[in-house]
Design an enzyme around this catalytic site. Sequence first.
Site, short mmCIF file in Angstrom:
data_model
loop_
_atom_site.label_atom_id
_atom_site.label_comp_id
_atom_site.label_asym_id
_atom_site.label_seq_id
_atom_site.Cartn_x
_atom_site.Cartn_y
_atom_site.Cartn_z
N ARG A 184 1.09 -0.87 0.09
CA ARG A 184 0.24 0.14 0.23
C ARG A 184 1.47 1.22 -0.40
O ARG A 184 2.21 1.48 0.34
CB ARG A 184 -0.98 -0.14 1.56
CG ARG A 184 -2.36 -1.44 1.36
CD ARG A 184 -2.76 -1.23 2.78
NE ARG A 184 -3.42 -1.90 2.60
CZ ARG A 184 -3.39 -3.23 3.36
NH1 ARG A 184 -2.03 -3.65 3.97
NH2 ARG A 184 -4.31 -3.87 3.27
N LYS B 146 -2.58 -2.15 7.85
CA LYS B 146 -3.59 -2.13 8.27
C LYS B 146 -3.82 -3.29 9.81
O LYS B 146 -4.01 -3.97 9.66
CB LYS B 146 -4.56 -1.93 7.62
CG LYS B 146 -5.26 -1.08 6.47
CD LYS B 146 -6.18 -1.32 5.59
CE LYS B 146 -6.98 0.23 4.98
NZ LYS B 146 -7.56 0.06 3.43
N HIS C 48 -2.27 2.56 -6.06
CA HIS C 48 -2.92 1.30 -5.64
C HIS C 48 -3.17 0.30 -7.06
O HIS C 48 -2.80 -0.21 -6.61
CB HIS C 48 -4.25 1.73 -5.20
CG HIS C 48 -5.74 0.50 -4.15
ND1 HIS C 48 -4.45 0.92 -2.76
CD2 HIS C 48 -6.24 -0.37 -4.38
CE1 HIS C 48 -5.13 -0.85 -2.68
NE2 HIS C 48 -6.22 -0.38 -2.97
N ARG D 234 -0.45 -2.01 -6.71
CA ARG D 234 -0.39 -2.88 -6.16
C ARG D 234 -1.90 -4.29 -6.37
O ARG D 234 -1.47 -4.91 -6.60
CB ARG D 234 -1.58 -2.29 -4.61
CG ARG D 234 -1.92 -3.75 -3.85
CD ARG D 234 -2.29 -2.56 -2.72
NE ARG D 234 -2.93 -3.45 -1.25
CZ ARG D 234 -2.71 -3.91 -0.04
NH1 ARG D 234 -1.70 -4.34 -0.95
NH2 ARG D 234 -3.63 -4.88 -0.01
N HIS E 48 -4.11 -8.62 3.54
CA HIS E 48 -5.56 -9.08 3.69
C HIS E 48 -5.95 -9.60 5.40
O HIS E 48 -5.58 -10.74 5.09
CB HIS E 48 -6.70 -9.46 2.61
CG HIS E 48 -6.24 -8.13 0.89
ND1 HIS E 48 -6.53 -8.69 0.09
CD2 HIS E 48 -6.16 -6.70 0.94
CE1 HIS E 48 -6.48 -7.74 -0.49
NE2 HIS E 48 -5.85 -6.72 -0.11
#
Length: 329
Positions: A159, A184, A256, A259, A282
């Site tokens: 990211r 994240k 992005h 990605r 994820h």
Amino acid sequence: MSLLAPSLQAYFTDRLLTQRQASQNTIAAYRHTFKLLLRFATDRTGKQPSELDIAQLDAPLIASFLDHLEHARGNTIQTRNNRLAAIHSLFAYLALDHPEHADTIQRVLAIPHKRTTKNLLTYLTEPEVNALLAACDQTTWTDRRDPAMLALTIQTGLRISELTALTCQDITLGTGANVHTIGKGRKARRTPLTPPIRTILTTWLKERAGNPSDPLFPTSTGTPLSRDAIEHRLAHHLAVATSNCPSLAVKHITMHTLRHTAAMRLLLAGNDITVIALWLGHEQTTTTQIYLHADMTHKQQAIDRTRPIAAKPGRYRPTDTLLAFLEAL
């Protein structure tokens, strides 16, 4: 009457920073949302933000603010929904300390998110990747930094927030070469580096000559590149690459997109979707399902498997010109 200001300040200092330990990206996104909301409420009520009461931020005002985001500021529905999520989070916190405003709060919490059209994701083909990297002429220091940054993103699928946070010590070269990132949800992961990328980063680190804690891809003054600066550099190289690869001109390409490109390269190489989810960091494999929808190769293979055994592979072609006309309608 309950002033909004002390409750909003407590929401950031107590709920987000202390209880949830929210990331800087979350803090920045929520901060921007409430700055926009307070300015909008000031224009509507004539009161300064510090003078606003919770009851004045009622459901009609919030709904008007969301419409303002879409039609006056040109925000997408996804951005509108993100702003509403921040507002919902604040009002859920207000409900605990201000039961006297329960009716107003519940009406705001009842404002629904809008459904959005999910478009197929954009990614780069191998010729487009090669054209983008070749567009960096490498005559200047920044032009030698940029291909290393772009190539790393395309191979690892980082990211942009992870890319800007990288330091020199996050890169491990030699046997088991990898890049260490905090993604994240503060999830740490290590992503393997291929030999070509390892060679590129080895050359860059020698020229970079920074301390372990220094940013891997700095500005000319040594500070980390901002998100806007990285997107600007990508746009600069895309403008050059488009002259040699016209297909880039019809695609909306951001960092992005690179990605997405990393994920599609893994998928086309035959990797399972669970492996791709782990690679990208994820939380759930459902997030990774979008790449299956974008891959026409897998869809074509599925169609091929549904044909009768005796049928020859290939698409149907009408033998008569009139039938061909009707098929083309």
